[in-house]
Scaffold this active site. Structure first.
Site, PDB file in Angstrom:
ATOM      1  CG  HIS A 289      -7.944   0.695  -5.424  1.00 22.06           C
ATOM      2  ND1 HIS A 289      -9.042   1.459  -5.114  1.00 22.06           N
ATOM      3  CD2 HIS A 289      -7.599   0.063  -4.285  1.00 22.06           C
ATOM      4  CE1 HIS A 289      -9.336   1.307  -3.828  1.00 22.06           C
ATOM      5  NE2 HIS A 289      -8.471   0.471  -3.295  1.00 22.06           N
TER       6      HIS A 289
ATOM      7  NE  ARG B 171      -7.761   3.968  -1.710  1.00 25.39           N
ATOM      8  CZ  ARG B 171      -8.475   5.012  -2.124  1.00 25.39           C
ATOM      9  NH1 ARG B 171      -7.908   6.191  -2.300  1.00 25.39           N
ATOM     10  NH2 ARG B 171      -9.767   4.880  -2.363  1.00 25.39           N
TER      11      ARG B 171
ATOM     12  CD1 TRP C 147      -5.664   0.751   9.472  1.00 27.90           C
ATOM     13  CD2 TRP C 147      -5.028   2.204   7.892  1.00 27.90           C
ATOM     14  NE1 TRP C 147      -6.562   0.678   8.439  1.00 27.90           N
ATOM     15  CE2 TRP C 147      -6.199   1.545   7.456  1.00 27.90           C
ATOM     16  CE3 TRP C 147      -4.452   3.166   7.046  1.00 27.90           C
ATOM     17  CZ2 TRP C 147      -6.799   1.811   6.221  1.00 27.90           C
ATOM     18  CZ3 TRP C 147      -5.051   3.432   5.827  1.00 27.90           C
ATOM     19  CH2 TRP C 147      -6.200   2.762   5.432  1.00 27.90           C
TER      20      TRP C 147
HETATM   21 FE1  HIF Z   1      -6.727  -0.223   1.524  1.00 27.81          FE
HETATM   22  N1  HIF Z   1      -8.069   1.201   2.042  1.00 27.81           N
HETATM   23  N2  HIF Z   1      -8.181  -1.638   1.628  1.00 27.81           N
HETATM   24  N3  HIF Z   1      -5.411  -1.630   0.888  1.00 27.81           N
HETATM   25  N4  HIF Z   1      -5.343   1.239   1.307  1.00 27.81           N
HETATM   26  C1  HIF Z   1      -7.826   2.542   2.196  1.00 27.81           C
HETATM   27  C2  HIF Z   1      -6.609   3.172   2.064  1.00 27.81           C
HETATM   28  C3  HIF Z   1      -5.445   2.551   1.703  1.00 27.81           C
HETATM   29  C4  HIF Z   1      -9.483  -1.443   2.024  1.00 27.81           C
HETATM   30  C5  HIF Z   1     -10.089  -0.222   2.251  1.00 27.81           C
HETATM   31  C6  HIF Z   1      -9.413   0.990   2.293  1.00 27.81           C
HETATM   32  C7  HIF Z   1      -5.655  -2.969   0.801  1.00 27.81           C
HETATM   33  C8  HIF Z   1      -6.815  -3.604   1.148  1.00 27.81           C
HETATM   34  C9  HIF Z   1      -7.985  -2.985   1.527  1.00 27.81           C
HETATM   35  C10 HIF Z   1      -4.013   1.023   0.997  1.00 27.81           C
HETATM   36  C11 HIF Z   1      -3.477  -0.160   0.542  1.00 27.81           C
HETATM   37  C12 HIF Z   1      -4.132  -1.384   0.517  1.00 27.81           C
HETATM   38  C13 HIF Z   1      -9.037   3.208   2.570  1.00 27.81           C
HETATM   39  C14 HIF Z   1      -9.178   4.710   2.821  1.00 27.81           C
HETATM   40  C15 HIF Z   1     -10.028   2.253   2.628  1.00 27.81           C
HETATM   41  C16 HIF Z   1     -11.493   2.467   2.987  1.00 27.81           C
HETATM   42  C17 HIF Z   1      -9.284   5.468   1.501  1.00 27.81           C
HETATM   43  C18 HIF Z   1      -9.347   6.963   1.727  1.00 27.81           C
HETATM   44  O1  HIF Z   1     -10.349   7.398   2.351  1.00 27.81           O
HETATM   45  O2  HIF Z   1      -8.441   7.671   1.296  1.00 27.81           O
HETATM   46  C19 HIF Z   1     -10.136  -2.729   2.157  1.00 27.81           C
HETATM   47  C20 HIF Z   1     -11.589  -2.942   2.564  1.00 27.81           C
HETATM   48  C21 HIF Z   1      -9.208  -3.682   1.866  1.00 27.81           C
HETATM   49  C22 HIF Z   1      -9.376  -5.202   1.908  1.00 27.81           C
HETATM   50  C23 HIF Z   1      -9.086  -5.740   3.238  1.00 27.81           C
HETATM   51  C24 HIF Z   1      -4.397  -3.734   0.409  1.00 27.81           C
HETATM   52  C25 HIF Z   1      -3.906  -4.525   1.567  1.00 27.81           C
HETATM   53  C26 HIF Z   1      -3.881  -3.688   2.777  1.00 27.81           C
HETATM   54  C27 HIF Z   1      -4.515  -4.719  -0.773  1.00 27.81           C
HETATM   55  C28 HIF Z   1      -3.478  -2.607   0.132  1.00 27.81           C
HETATM   56  O3  HIF Z   1      -2.284  -2.704  -0.307  1.00 27.81           O
HETATM   57  C29 HIF Z   1      -3.261   2.243   1.225  1.00 27.81           C
HETATM   58  C30 HIF Z   1      -1.738   2.405   1.039  1.00 27.81           C
HETATM   59  C31 HIF Z   1      -4.165   3.189   1.675  1.00 27.81           C
HETATM   60  C32 HIF Z   1      -3.860   4.625   2.086  1.00 27.81           C
HETATM   61  C33 HIF Z   1      -4.135   5.592   0.948  1.00 27.81           C
HETATM   62  C34 HIF Z   1      -3.832   7.024   1.316  1.00 27.81           C
HETATM   63  O4  HIF Z   1      -4.254   7.887   0.542  1.00 27.81           O
HETATM   64  O5  HIF Z   1      -3.194   7.308   2.329  1.00 27.81           O
END
Ligand code: HIF
Length: 288
Positions: free
Chosen positions: A51, A47, A190
């Site tokens: 980001h 993440r 998920w």
């Molecule tokens: Fe995420 N994402 N992401 N994301 N994400 C969260 C957590 C992770 C979006 C929202 C969230 C991508 C796209 C999008 C990861 C990787 C990727 C969370 C939760 C939210 C809300 C955060 C928290 O509460 O800790 C949205 C709206 C996206 C556009 C559709 C990417 C494609 C899937 C680009 C991507 O690689 C990962 C890994 C996490 C888990 C982080 C963790 O701490 O476990």
């Protein structure tokens, strides 16, 4: 004698082997520091890499992983980046051990390492990011909002230069990790293997029944069978939109196709806006 001195103290030019050492150190720490979340810092490192990169705007050429401006407020305090301090702090001892690497290179390399160590595809990577100062911080609002649907996903990822297929491929990374109530406000993983990179996210999207969770938190979905999993509104948009759904179906059916197309899209994501000097990408050796 001037020549000799210059040779001895000239700038250190790291080789692929040096970057592999950084990879190995991150992989070692992932195993050592297993007392976190579901047993791994891997997902939060992915993440962080995303980001740092996903602020890119193709029109202005601003944002992206070059600069590592999330080290500074205001960017570190942007709501979307809540919780990423865990990932940045995890990597600090790595930077102390290899002070020659830029934070932008370190954070993206860590994302690559995390994906590979969690049994995901190889992600070819190249160095070249240079750290910039606080003035290069991007404005708030460039990262996606999980409460929104397909139009928003297309606007955000279109701004970075991705097409529909690439957007859906990227979204498979939500097979990793979980949401935290004290970060995004959402809650839960998920899928059933949040520390293993798989196409399970797509299979669950297609095979399970998703219903609104009844709770006091932000609107999110839960699986009707076990009520232990979650999907964000932005995740469900991938099956509500016909064009997106085509790719969801392809990836749910064929893990190999997903791995290949994810890798290509993730390589592109990590390279957005970076003024590379070299075309050569490294494929790091995954640890046993
Ligand atoms: Fe995420 N994402 N992401 N994301 N994400 C969260 C957590 C992770 C979006 C929202 C969230 C991508 C796209 C999008 C990861 C990787 C990727 C969370 C939760 C939210 C809300 C955060 C928290 O509460 O800790 C949205 C709206 C996206 C556009 C559709 C990417 C494609 C899937 C680009 C991507 O690689 C990962 C890994 C996490 C888990 C982080 C963790 O701490 O476990």
């Amino acid at each position: 004698s001037g020549d000799i001195t210059a040779k001895a103290t000239g700038p250190f030019v790291p080789t692929q082997e040096d970057y592999q050492k950084v990879y190995n150190e991150i992989a070692r720490l992932l195993v050592e520091k297993d007392d976190y979340d579901d047993g791994s810092y891997g997902p939060v490192l992915v993440r962080l890499a995303w980001h740092a990169s996903g602020t890119y705007d193709k029109e202005s050429g601003t944002g992206g992983s070059n600069g590592a401006t999330m080290r500074f407020a205001p960017e570190s305090d942007h709501g979307a980046n809540a919780g990423l301090k865990h990932a940045r702090d995890f990597l600090e001892p790595v930077h102390e051990k290899f002070p020659w690497i830029s934070y932008g290179d370190l954070w993206t390399l860590a994302g690559v390492c995390a994906i590979q160590e969690m049994q995901g595809p190889a992600i070819p990577w190249r160095p070249g990011r240079q750290d910039r100062d606080v003035a290069a911080c991007t404005p708030d609002g460039r990262l996606p909002d999980a409460s929104k649907g397909q139009d928003h996903i297309r606007a955000i990822f279109g701004r970075m230069g991705f097409d529909d297929r690439e957007m859906v491929a990227l979204c498979g990374a939500h097979s990793l990790g979980r949401a935290h109530t004290d970060r995004s406000g959402y809650d839960g993983p998920w899928d059933f293997s949040p520390t293993v990179f798989t196409n399970e996210f797509f299979r669950l999207l297609v095979d399970e029944k998703w219903a609104w969770r009844k709770w006091n938190g932000p609107a999110q979905y839960t699986d009707s069978k076990t009520k232990t999993l979650m999907m964000l509104p932005s995740d469900l948009a991938l099956v509500k939109d016909k064009e997106f759904k085509k790719h969801v179906d392809r990836y749910a059916k064929d893990s190999e196709v997903f791995f290949k197309e994810f890798s290509d899209a993730f390589v592109k994501l990590l390279e957005l806006g970076v003024p590379f000097k070299s075309e050569d990408r490294y494929v790091f050796k995954t640890s046993e």
